[in-house]
Design a protein around this motif. Sequence first.
Motif, mmCIF file in Angstrom:
data_model
loop_
_atom_site.group_PDB
_atom_site.id
_atom_site.type_symbol
_atom_site.label_atom_id
_atom_site.label_comp_id
_atom_site.label_asym_id
_atom_site.label_seq_id
_atom_site.Cartn_x
_atom_site.Cartn_y
_atom_site.Cartn_z
ATOM 1 N N GLU A 69 1.009 -1.344 0.128
ATOM 2 C CA GLU A 69 -0.095 -0.086 -0.097
ATOM 3 C C GLU A 69 0.802 1.233 -0.114
ATOM 4 O OE1 GLU A 69 -3.325 -1.872 3.140
ATOM 5 O OE2 GLU A 69 -1.755 -0.279 3.835
ATOM 6 N N LEU A 70 0.496 2.162 -0.896
ATOM 7 C CA LEU A 70 1.301 3.328 -0.732
ATOM 8 C C LEU A 70 0.423 4.713 -1.074
ATOM 9 C CD1 LEU A 70 4.664 2.868 -2.908
ATOM 10 C CD2 LEU A 70 4.604 3.618 -0.688
ATOM 11 N N ILE A 71 0.779 5.602 -0.241
ATOM 12 C CA ILE A 71 0.224 6.956 -0.021
ATOM 13 C C ILE A 71 1.033 7.987 -0.739
ATOM 14 C CG2 ILE A 71 -0.967 8.648 1.454
ATOM 15 C CD1 ILE A 71 -1.667 6.175 3.081
ATOM 16 N N ASN A 72 0.738 8.926 -1.610
ATOM 17 C CA ASN A 72 1.415 9.983 -2.242
ATOM 18 C C ASN A 72 2.768 9.274 -2.832
ATOM 19 O OD1 ASN A 72 -0.503 11.622 -1.376
ATOM 20 N ND2 ASN A 72 0.811 12.284 0.465
ATOM 21 N N PRO A 73 2.842 8.124 -3.469
ATOM 22 C CA PRO A 73 3.731 7.662 -4.102
ATOM 23 C C PRO A 73 4.532 8.287 -5.153
ATOM 24 C CG PRO A 73 1.863 6.540 -5.146
ATOM 25 C CD PRO A 73 1.534 7.367 -4.188
ATOM 26 N N GLU A 74 5.956 8.381 -5.222
ATOM 27 C CA GLU A 74 6.797 8.969 -6.109
ATOM 28 C C GLU A 74 8.028 8.419 -6.475
ATOM 29 O OE1 GLU A 74 8.728 13.357 -5.297
ATOM 30 O OE2 GLU A 74 7.187 12.805 -3.459
ATOM 31 N N ILE A 75 8.132 8.196 -7.806
ATOM 32 C CA ILE A 75 9.025 7.506 -8.220
ATOM 33 C C ILE A 75 10.566 8.191 -8.187
ATOM 34 C CG2 ILE A 75 10.416 6.521 -10.469
ATOM 35 C CD1 ILE A 75 7.496 5.345 -10.872
ATOM 36 N N ILE A 76 11.499 7.909 -7.245
ATOM 37 C CA ILE A 76 12.687 8.699 -7.106
ATOM 38 C C ILE A 76 13.700 8.064 -7.813
ATOM 39 C CG2 ILE A 76 11.888 9.883 -4.947
ATOM 40 C CD1 ILE A 76 13.405 7.519 -3.457
ATOM 41 N N PHE A 77 13.852 7.060 -8.467
ATOM 42 C CA PHE A 77 15.067 6.500 -9.042
ATOM 43 C C PHE A 77 14.602 5.633 -10.030
ATOM 44 C CE2 PHE A 77 17.938 2.874 -9.697
ATOM 45 C CZ PHE A 77 18.869 3.433 -9.548
ATOM 46 N N GLU A 78 15.097 5.581 -11.215
ATOM 47 C CA GLU A 78 14.885 4.635 -12.339
ATOM 48 C C GLU A 78 16.046 3.961 -13.032
ATOM 49 O OE1 GLU A 78 12.663 6.209 -15.884
ATOM 50 O OE2 GLU A 78 11.277 6.450 -13.969
ATOM 51 N N GLU A 79 16.176 2.955 -13.220
ATOM 52 C CA GLU A 79 17.434 2.348 -14.114
ATOM 53 C C GLU A 79 17.107 1.145 -15.093
ATOM 54 O OE1 GLU A 79 21.393 1.556 -11.661
ATOM 55 O OE2 GLU A 79 20.659 -0.508 -12.369
ATOM 56 N N GLY A 80 17.669 1.204 -16.230
ATOM 57 C CA GLY A 80 17.633 0.131 -17.196
ATOM 58 C C GLY A 80 16.262 0.226 -17.948
ATOM 59 N N ILE A 81 15.806 -0.672 -18.723
ATOM 60 C CA ILE A 81 14.800 -0.832 -19.452
ATOM 61 C C ILE A 81 14.190 -2.155 -19.729
ATOM 62 C CG2 ILE A 81 15.777 -1.133 -21.652
ATOM 63 C CD1 ILE A 81 14.296 1.598 -22.447
ATOM 64 N N GLN A 82 12.930 -2.302 -19.766
ATOM 65 C CA GLN A 82 12.304 -3.585 -19.913
ATOM 66 C C GLN A 82 10.922 -3.547 -20.956
ATOM 67 O OE1 GLN A 82 9.900 -5.537 -16.726
ATOM 68 N NE2 GLN A 82 9.981 -3.623 -15.468
ATOM 69 N N CYS A 83 10.727 -4.554 -21.704
ATOM 70 C CA CYS A 83 9.849 -4.424 -22.470
ATOM 71 C C CYS A 83 9.022 -5.593 -22.088
ATOM 72 C CB CYS A 83 10.349 -4.432 -23.903
ATOM 73 S SG CYS A 83 8.832 -3.762 -25.130
ATOM 74 N N GLY A 84 7.786 -5.365 -21.775
ATOM 75 C CA GLY A 84 6.539 -6.696 -21.858
ATOM 76 C C GLY A 84 5.246 -6.361 -21.956
ATOM 77 N N ASN A 85 4.459 -7.212 -21.850
ATOM 78 C CA ASN A 85 3.158 -7.063 -21.897
ATOM 79 C C ASN A 85 2.389 -6.613 -20.787
ATOM 80 O OD1 ASN A 85 1.682 -7.615 -24.396
ATOM 81 N ND2 ASN A 85 0.506 -9.538 -23.440
ATOM 82 N N GLU A 86 1.443 -5.527 -20.923
ATOM 83 C CA GLU A 86 0.747 -5.198 -19.663
ATOM 84 C C GLU A 86 -0.685 -5.096 -19.989
ATOM 85 O OE1 GLU A 86 3.706 -1.879 -18.491
ATOM 86 O OE2 GLU A 86 1.794 -0.744 -17.580
ATOM 87 N N GLY A 87 -1.364 -5.023 -18.766
ATOM 88 C CA GLY A 87 -2.885 -4.690 -18.943
ATOM 89 C C GLY A 87 -3.237 -3.956 -17.829
ATOM 90 N N CYS A 88 -4.799 -3.835 -17.743
ATOM 91 C CA CYS A 88 -5.143 -2.771 -16.738
ATOM 92 C C CYS A 88 -6.607 -3.179 -16.472
ATOM 93 C CB CYS A 88 -5.001 -1.489 -17.316
ATOM 94 S SG CYS A 88 -5.865 -0.203 -16.059
ATOM 95 N N LEU A 89 -7.015 -3.351 -15.039
ATOM 96 C CA LEU A 89 -8.326 -3.542 -14.744
ATOM 97 C C LEU A 89 -9.412 -2.717 -15.348
ATOM 98 C CD1 LEU A 89 -7.996 -4.667 -10.912
ATOM 99 C CD2 LEU A 89 -8.138 -5.988 -12.791
ATOM 100 N N SER A 90 -8.979 -1.450 -15.868
ATOM 101 C CA SER A 90 -9.779 -0.685 -16.299
ATOM 102 C C SER A 90 -9.813 -0.833 -17.724
ATOM 103 C CB SER A 90 -9.529 0.896 -16.182
ATOM 104 O OG SER A 90 -9.550 1.079 -14.703
ATOM 105 N N PHE A 91 -9.326 -1.902 -18.485
ATOM 106 C CA PHE A 91 -9.204 -2.040 -19.955
ATOM 107 C C PHE A 91 -9.467 -3.763 -19.938
ATOM 108 C CE2 PHE A 91 -7.460 2.045 -19.742
ATOM 109 C CZ PHE A 91 -7.869 2.735 -20.925
ATOM 110 N N PRO A 92 -10.633 -4.346 -19.602
ATOM 111 C CA PRO A 92 -10.545 -5.601 -19.623
ATOM 112 C C PRO A 92 -10.316 -6.162 -20.888
ATOM 113 C CG PRO A 92 -12.665 -4.587 -18.598
ATOM 114 C CD PRO A 92 -11.594 -3.773 -19.254
ATOM 115 N N GLY A 93 -9.456 -7.363 -20.980
ATOM 116 C CA GLY A 93 -8.971 -7.943 -22.080
ATOM 117 C C GLY A 93 -8.310 -7.256 -22.920
ATOM 118 N N VAL A 94 -7.715 -6.097 -22.653
ATOM 119 C CA VAL A 94 -6.511 -5.428 -23.624
ATOM 120 C C VAL A 94 -5.409 -5.618 -22.850
ATOM 121 C CG1 VAL A 94 -6.194 -3.242 -24.490
ATOM 122 C CG2 VAL A 94 -8.498 -3.665 -24.068
#
Length: 147
Positions: A69-94
């Motif tokens: 659980e996170l409140i007021n989340p902020e991404i403070i660091f990122e590294e590298g790259i990945q490519c993958g399949n993604e979906g979302c509960l707001s887009f059923p079947g997509v």
Amino acid sequence: MAIRIIRTEGDPILRKISRTVDKIDDRIITLLDDMKETMYDAEGAGLAAPQVGVLRRVIVIDIGEGPIELINPEIIFEEGIQCGNEGCLSFPGVTGEVERPNIVRVKGLDREGKEIILEGKELLARAFCHEVDHLNGILFIDKVKEE
Ligand code: ZN
């Protein structure tokens, strides 16, 4: 706890910017509990508050390693790259290929209001990015790579 209705594609609330939580009151605690229940019921790996119609900066994630659980989340660091399949509960079947950083660190508050920093790699990094995007009205379909 209660299962809330998940807003889907075309609902204008998904495009709005969520507000920072400045006080963790009973409503926020109930929201966190309801979001987790809603995520598990829908068999998703993450959920952001605007997806249940609440424009507050609150996310929940479970990639099979227990709930986050996170409140007021902020991404403070990122590294590298990945490519993958993604979906979302707001887009059923997509689903679609989305490029994300391979490792991210996220800063936020837990339900007690204590600051925490979490690091995620691969699937967890993807989930952090996807859910934080929701708080800014950004959806994964905006980032799907063209064939
Ligand atoms: Zn989503």
